[in-house]
Every structure is written in structure tokens, then in C-alpha cells.
Write a protein that holds these residues in place. Structure first.
Motif, PDB file in Angstrom:
ATOM      1  N   ASP A  24      15.219 121.659  80.816  1.00  0.00           N
ATOM      2  CA  ASP A  24      16.013 122.681  80.118  1.00  0.00           C
ATOM      3  C   ASP A  24      15.512 122.909  78.694  1.00  0.00           C
ATOM      4  OD1 ASP A  24      17.603 122.915  82.371  1.00  0.00           O
ATOM      5  OD2 ASP A  24      19.164 121.573  81.606  1.00  0.00           O
ATOM      6  N   ALA A  25      15.249 121.833  77.980  1.00  0.00           N
ATOM      7  CA  ALA A  25      14.856 121.944  76.576  1.00  0.00           C
ATOM      8  C   ALA A  25      13.505 122.626  76.411  1.00  0.00           C
ATOM      9  CB  ALA A  25      14.832 120.560  75.928  1.00  0.00           C
ATOM     10  N   ILE A  26      12.546 122.265  77.224  1.00  0.00           N
ATOM     11  CA  ILE A  26      11.213 122.858  77.076  1.00  0.00           C
ATOM     12  C   ILE A  26      11.234 124.325  77.481  1.00  0.00           C
ATOM     13  CG2 ILE A  26      10.165 122.320  79.329  1.00  0.00           C
ATOM     14  CD1 ILE A  26       7.692 121.353  77.679  1.00  0.00           C
ATOM     15  N   GLY A  27      12.011 124.648  78.503  1.00  0.00           N
ATOM     16  CA  GLY A  27      12.142 126.046  78.907  1.00  0.00           C
ATOM     17  C   GLY A  27      12.756 126.892  77.810  1.00  0.00           C
ATOM     18  N   SER A  28      13.809 126.387  77.194  1.00  0.00           N
ATOM     19  CA  SER A  28      14.483 127.117  76.113  1.00  0.00           C
ATOM     20  C   SER A  28      13.602 127.259  74.879  1.00  0.00           C
ATOM     21  CB  SER A  28      15.772 126.405  75.716  1.00  0.00           C
ATOM     22  OG  SER A  28      16.678 126.415  76.780  1.00  0.00           O
ATOM     23  N   PHE A  29      12.855 126.224  74.564  1.00  0.00           N
ATOM     24  CA  PHE A  29      12.000 126.242  73.377  1.00  0.00           C
ATOM     25  C   PHE A  29      10.890 127.291  73.496  1.00  0.00           C
ATOM     26  CE2 PHE A  29       8.306 124.820  70.924  1.00  0.00           C
ATOM     27  CZ  PHE A  29       8.868 124.614  69.671  1.00  0.00           C
ATOM     28  N   PHE A  30      10.227 127.335  74.646  1.00  0.00           N
ATOM     29  CA  PHE A  30       9.073 128.207  74.795  1.00  0.00           C
ATOM     30  C   PHE A  30       9.409 129.621  75.267  1.00  0.00           C
ATOM     31  CE2 PHE A  30       6.843 124.184  74.556  1.00  0.00           C
ATOM     32  CZ  PHE A  30       5.791 124.521  73.712  1.00  0.00           C
ATOM     33  N   GLN A  31      10.577 129.831  75.816  1.00  0.00           N
ATOM     34  CA  GLN A  31      10.919 131.135  76.381  1.00  0.00           C
ATOM     35  C   GLN A  31      10.744 132.291  75.393  1.00  0.00           C
ATOM     36  OE1 GLN A  31      13.734 133.348  75.938  1.00  0.00           O
ATOM     37  NE2 GLN A  31      12.836 134.657  77.504  1.00  0.00           N
ATOM     38  N   PRO A  32      11.184 132.190  74.149  1.00  0.00           N
ATOM     39  CA  PRO A  32      11.034 133.341  73.241  1.00  0.00           C
ATOM     40  C   PRO A  32       9.646 133.463  72.599  1.00  0.00           C
ATOM     41  CG  PRO A  32      12.222 131.595  72.128  1.00  0.00           C
ATOM     42  CD  PRO A  32      12.006 131.135  73.554  1.00  0.00           C
ATOM     43  N   LYS A  33       8.762 132.525  72.852  1.00  0.00           N
ATOM     44  CA  LYS A  33       7.478 132.502  72.160  1.00  0.00           C
ATOM     45  C   LYS A  33       6.428 133.341  72.899  1.00  0.00           C
ATOM     46  CE  LYS A  33       8.367 128.252  69.781  1.00  0.00           C
ATOM     47  NZ  LYS A  33       8.807 128.798  68.534  1.00  0.00           N
TER      48      LYS A  33
END
Length: 128
Positions: A24-33
Motif C-alpha cells: 500500500d505504501a509504495i503504491g501510494s508514494f509512487f502513484q502521483p510521480k
């Protein structure tokens, strides 16, 4: 940028408490990048295996702009340590795996590998 983690492991390894929150955390971190059009999606397959040696799969699908690769951990080691040590081992494996991504620098010219690597390291340095 989409970064996903999938798993292939025996429940006896007891890594769910680490891997599910990390997904969940890695998906959320990279999604807007955004790092350029060269790679749209990175899929990391975390494997927990007993024995070996195993061939690491890694491939880049140019049409779908998908980079997929394996991380293989030692089942005996990972299943025999405590929760925090298990987490430390797994996060170390993930952090080091950026080297696999960086091997595609010559094949994918329209991707900002340096910024991605900085963000990858930042994520794993700050992830608890």
C-alpha cells in the motif's frame, strides 16, 4: 508511475505483516510521480524460497512500458527471525533491488532514472 508488489511465498514465512502494508505504501508514494514515458509501471515480485539457486526473472515489455523483476529471499532465514528483523531484511532487499531497475538505463532512454533512484531511496529510508 505505478509501482506494485506481488508475492509468491509460503504462509509459514509469516511476511504478511510486512509485505501488505509495504504494498500500500509504495503504491501510494509512487502513484502521483512521473519520470517520463519510458516506463509506466514497475512490478516487483517478492519470492520467499527454500533452497536454490534460482534464476531471477527480469524483463521489460516495451509495448506496455512494464518493467518486472524478482526479489528472492531465503525462506529459512526470513521465517526464523522476529518481526522487526524480518522487516529489516525485507526492506533491505527491496531497497537494493533498485540496482535491477537501473540496469535498464541504456535500453530505456526516456525515463529519469536518477530522480527515480533518489525517490526510491528516499521512500525506503523513511518507511517504517
Amino acid at each position: 508511475m505505478k509501482v506494485t508488489i506481488t508475492m509468491d511465498f509460503d504462509s509459514a514465512a509469516k511476511i504478511e505483516s510486512v509485505i501488505f502494508p509495504l504494498q500500500d505504501a509504495i503504491g501510494s508514494f509512487f502513484q502521483p510521480k512521473e519520470y517520463g514515458p519510458g516506463i509506466a509501471w514497475i512490478s516487483v515480485v517478492f519470492n520467499c524460497r527454500d533452497g536454490g539457486p534460482y534464476n531471477l526473472r527480469k524483463r521489460f515489455d516495451k509495448k506496455d512500458r512494464l518493467l518486472m523483476y524478482d526479489i528472492i529471499s531465503d525462506f529459512v532465514r526470513i521465517s526464523s527471525v522476529s518481526g522487526q528483523e524480518k522487516k529489516d531484511i525485507m526492506l533491505g532487499l527491496f531497497k537494493e533491488s533498485v540496482n535491477t531497475i537501473m540496469t535498464y538505463k541504456k535500453k530505456v532512454s526516456d525515463f529519469d532514472f536518477e530522480t527515480f533512484q533518489k525517490d526510491w531511496n528516499l521512500f525506503f529510508e523513511n518507511y517504517n
